[in-house]
Design a protein around this motif. Structure first.
Motif, PDB file in Angstrom:
ATOM      1  N   ASN A 130      -6.973  -6.887   7.509  1.00 13.18           N
ATOM      2  CA  ASN A 130      -6.422  -6.053   8.044  1.00 13.18           C
ATOM      3  C   ASN A 130      -7.614  -5.439   6.601  1.00 13.18           C
ATOM      4  O   ASN A 130      -7.153  -4.284   6.182  1.00 13.18           O
ATOM      5  N   GLU A 131      -8.183  -6.096   5.739  1.00 11.38           N
ATOM      6  CA  GLU A 131      -9.201  -5.238   4.823  1.00 11.38           C
ATOM      7  C   GLU A 131     -10.222  -5.648   4.647  1.00 11.38           C
ATOM      8  O   GLU A 131     -11.384  -5.502   4.140  1.00 11.38           O
ATOM      9  N   HIS A 314      -6.308  -0.016   2.514  1.00  8.91           N
ATOM     10  CA  HIS A 314      -5.815  -1.067   2.891  1.00  8.91           C
ATOM     11  C   HIS A 314      -6.630  -1.781   1.992  1.00  8.91           C
ATOM     12  O   HIS A 314      -5.125  -2.336   0.028  1.00  8.91           O
ATOM     13  N   TYR A 315      -7.209  -1.816   2.161  1.00  2.96           N
ATOM     14  CA  TYR A 315      -8.068  -2.489   0.565  1.00  2.96           C
ATOM     15  C   TYR A 315      -7.970  -1.794  -1.195  1.00  2.96           C
ATOM     16  O   TYR A 315      -7.596  -2.747  -1.571  1.00  2.96           O
ATOM     17  N   ASP A 319      -1.571  -1.888   0.255  1.00  4.60           N
ATOM     18  CA  ASP A 319      -0.397  -2.217   0.628  1.00  4.60           C
ATOM     19  C   ASP A 319      -0.605  -2.905   2.309  1.00  4.60           C
ATOM     20  O   ASP A 319      -1.512  -2.013   2.414  1.00  4.60           O
ATOM     21  N   LYS A 320       0.891  -2.839   2.589  1.00  4.00           N
ATOM     22  CA  LYS A 320       0.696  -3.439   3.990  1.00  4.00           C
ATOM     23  C   LYS A 320       0.704  -2.505   4.656  1.00  4.00           C
ATOM     24  O   LYS A 320       0.557  -2.778   5.629  1.00  4.00           O
ATOM     25  N   GLN A 321       1.189  -1.264   4.764  1.00  6.34           N
ATOM     26  CA  GLN A 321       1.684  -0.382   5.283  1.00  6.34           C
ATOM     27  C   GLN A 321       1.572   0.586   4.775  1.00  6.34           C
ATOM     28  O   GLN A 321       1.892   0.967   3.698  1.00  6.34           O
ATOM     29  N   LEU A 322       0.509   1.710   5.339  1.00 13.00           N
ATOM     30  CA  LEU A 322      -0.376   2.430   4.729  1.00 13.00           C
ATOM     31  C   LEU A 322       0.526   3.929   4.757  1.00 13.00           C
ATOM     32  O   LEU A 322       1.265   3.723   5.749  1.00 13.00           O
TER      33      LEU A 322
END
Length: 622
Positions: A130-131, A314-315, A319-322
């Motif tokens: 996710n990054e 994310h980077y 955080d895993k959830q924004l």
């Protein structure tokens, strides 16, 4: 044969597809099956492009040069602009290793092979999915590979047979063969094809494009049939749309055979919907509403830009959830850049007449070389920054003793090198670190006992004077928050009982030292330094510890505390609790791994109070 007519409702279906993907990427709990939007895109693409090719073949006007000129003009300018933006931003805020992973993906994307690279690029230190701001371009690679191959089949079959039915039958056979590959055992992909992540594989995605192609072929064999809606067609159209929307909520990424036969259900529903909507049904009118059609028209740019900004969010935040502020920023940036891309790049380039050679050179070759050149230049700058020595305290201790101690584990054993070298140099020993294959972290099962990799590690145990064990236990047990990864993919079923038995077996022949795990933190301090240059860090929450590491370590301690010949080593308690740097040097390299200095510092502080191999043998847990 008439030319393929424009159908606004298909742009409406594109809007459904792209909005589903965006919602899923923002938060997969909002729409668990939103990733199916990519599969809907595949069906639409297969249907439209095949229809155009067939129409031109039958009219005698098809030309590979014209076809690929259109593909270059349609796909590449917007793509290269979006990826260039990602490269420029990443070169300013990414660390060297992270930028290098992205750079490799981009280089292979210019020759439409990024999906193959992503298929085998799986490693513990890899940039988290996710990054990676260019992860989503795998789907473009699949499409372009398909359109390098399938037109050849169309031309060959039609010239030989002049029969669309023969072409349809051959396409069905190809569809069935490729669909059957989803039932191949996973070891076929991991051991033979070296593709542990099958999600990106072309062979498993081509059936989805073939669904659209078959729809186009089938449609062109129905000359002169009724083109108005009746009750049956209305029902089919409504049921298809309803079932497709239900799939977006019901199917999730953990279902079996994804990619593969599971994804064929939404693909077939999309094809059925496309076919039924040509008769002017209620879904036709719904998806032909102007705002929905407009979203469909800019869907390609929306797809390109949304993930770039989500990945950077994310980077930056870790955080895993924004949260809502990040989601709002992503939405605004995505909409703005997508509109600019559509009006300033997509539309002008598509309308401009260009010969194949000019399009190939000006739109593909030159931009690709400039982009690759920039990324190589940026990599060099970042590498110099990465290797630049820091002043003050030493990074590591010299240790010239022979390797008599074996350290087993995952990357949380590997980052102990500084600690082990320092303590070993003071006590008169040196540790060899072996990073275990995930299957061998616990090897008590009969199947694992026969695994050649696990057998090799057991042979190393036999030669060692003592064995150290260090792992990211939480990752295997599904415990405290895992900052960079999705815990489920690293979970080992029954880990606690299997780990205890593994330690017990080793301790029966060698002294065993089980290391406590260090805490995880909310954001990488090294990334924080990069963000400080742009004052971005002032908008973020301060770096803090995540989870309860003492409680987590207590679980591991309780597993092994009564095993004879086992020692508990809690070195992480000597790391400072309220800071992530000492003397201007960072202790953490990311959210859960120590830097070389951090490892060295922990060893130095540990040695002031405790020793390792000077313990008496027996049950010496402390």
């Amino acid at each position: 044969m008439q030319a393929v007519r424009y159908r606004p409702e298909i742009d409406g279906l594109r809007a459904v597809a792209v909005l589903s993907v965006i919602i899923f990427h923002l938060n997969n709990r909002w729409l668990p099956g939103g990733f199916l939007g990519v599969d809907i895109f595949f069906v639409i693409s297969g249907f439209l492009i095949t229809g155009i090719i067939l129409s031109e073949i039958q009219n005698g006007s098809f030309s590979f040069r014209d076809f690929y000129t259109r593909r270059i003009k349609r796909i590449y300018p917007a793509f290269i602009a979006a990826v260039s933006l990602a490269s420029v931003i990443a070169s300013q805020i990414f660390l060297y290793e992270d930028f290098n992973q992205m750079r490799k993906t981009i280089e292979l994307s210019t020759v439409f092979l990024s999906n193959i690279y992503l298929g085998f690029r799986l490693g513990y230190f890899d940039l988290s999915a996710n990054e990676n701001p260019v992860l989503h371009i795998w789907s473009l690679a699949v499409e372009e590979q398909y359109y390098l191959l399938y037109p050849l089949l169309l031309i060959f079959c039609y010239k030989k047979t002049k029969s669309l039915r023969v072409l349809r039958n051959i396409s069905i056979i190809l569809f069935l063969i490729l669909t059957a590959t989803s039932f191949l055992p996973s070891r076929f992909y991991t051991d033979i094809l070296n593709q542990p992540n099958t999600y990106y594989l072309s062979t498993l995605r081509f059936p989805e494009l073939l669904v659209g192609s078959l729809l186009a072929v089938y449609g062109q064999t129905e000359n002169g049939k009724q083109q108005t809606a009746n009750g049956k067609r209305q029902l089919v159209s409504l049921l298809s749309l309803s079932a497709l929307l239900i799939c977006l909520f019901v199917i999730d990424k953990h279902n079996p055979f994804i990619p593969g036969i599971t994804l064929l259900l939404p693909c077939l529903l999309a094809a059925l919907l496309i076919r039924s909507m040509q008769y002017g049904t209620l879904p036709t009118r719904i998806l032909s509403v102007s705002p929905i059609v407009f979203v469909g028209k800019i869907s390609y740019s929306l797809y390109l830009y949304h993930w770039i900004f989500i990945a950077f969010a994310h980077y930056i935040t870790g955080d895993k959830q924004l949260g809502l502020p990040a989601v709002s920023a992503v939405a605004a940036l995505t909409a703005g850049f997508s509109l600019l891309s559509y009006y300033l790049i997509e539309q002008p380039v598509r309308k401009r007449k260009m010969a194949f050679k000019k399009a190939l050179f000006c739109l593909y070759l030159v931009p690709s070389l400039i982009l690759v050149g920039y990324n190589l230049y940026a990599r060099g700058i970042l590498k110099q920054e990465h290797l630049r020595p820091l002043p003050d305290a030493p990074l590591a201790a010299e240790n010239h003793f022979p390797e008599t101690v074996l350290t087993l584990g995952d990357s949380h054993a590997g980052h102990l090198r500084g600690f082990l070298d320092y303590v070993g140099s003071r006590e008169g020993w040196k540790a060899k670190i072996l990073s275990l294959d995930s299957e061998c972290l616990v090897w008590v099962d009969t199947t694992l006992a026969d695994n050649p990799l696990c057998r090799k590690y057991r042979d190393e145990v036999e030669k060692a004077e003592a064995v150290f064990i260090a792992q990211f236990y939480d990752l295997r047990m599904g415990g405290q928050p895992v900052p960079r990864f999705e815990a489920q993919s690293f979970l080992i079923p029954g880990f606690q009982a299997r780990f205890r038995e593994t330690v017990k077996r080793i301790a029966a022949v060698k002294p065993v030292y089980v290391f406590a795990n260090n805490a995880s933190i909310s954001r990488s301090p090294l990334r924080e330094e990069k963000l400080k240059r742009f004052a971005i860090n002032q908008y973020l929450q301060p770096i803090q510890a995540m989870g309860n590491i003492d409680k987590s370590n207590q679980v591991v301690f309780d597993l092994v505390k009564d095993i004879p010949n086992v020692h508990w080593v809690d070195a992480q308690k000597y790391l400072p609790k309220n800071t992530v740097e000492i003397h201007g040097r960072h202790l953490y390299s990311d959210q859960d791994h120590l830097t070389e200095f951090g490892s060295y510092y922990m060893g130095r502080e540990f040695h002031k109070h405790e020793s390792l191999l000077k313990h008496s043998h027996g049950n010496a847990l402390q």
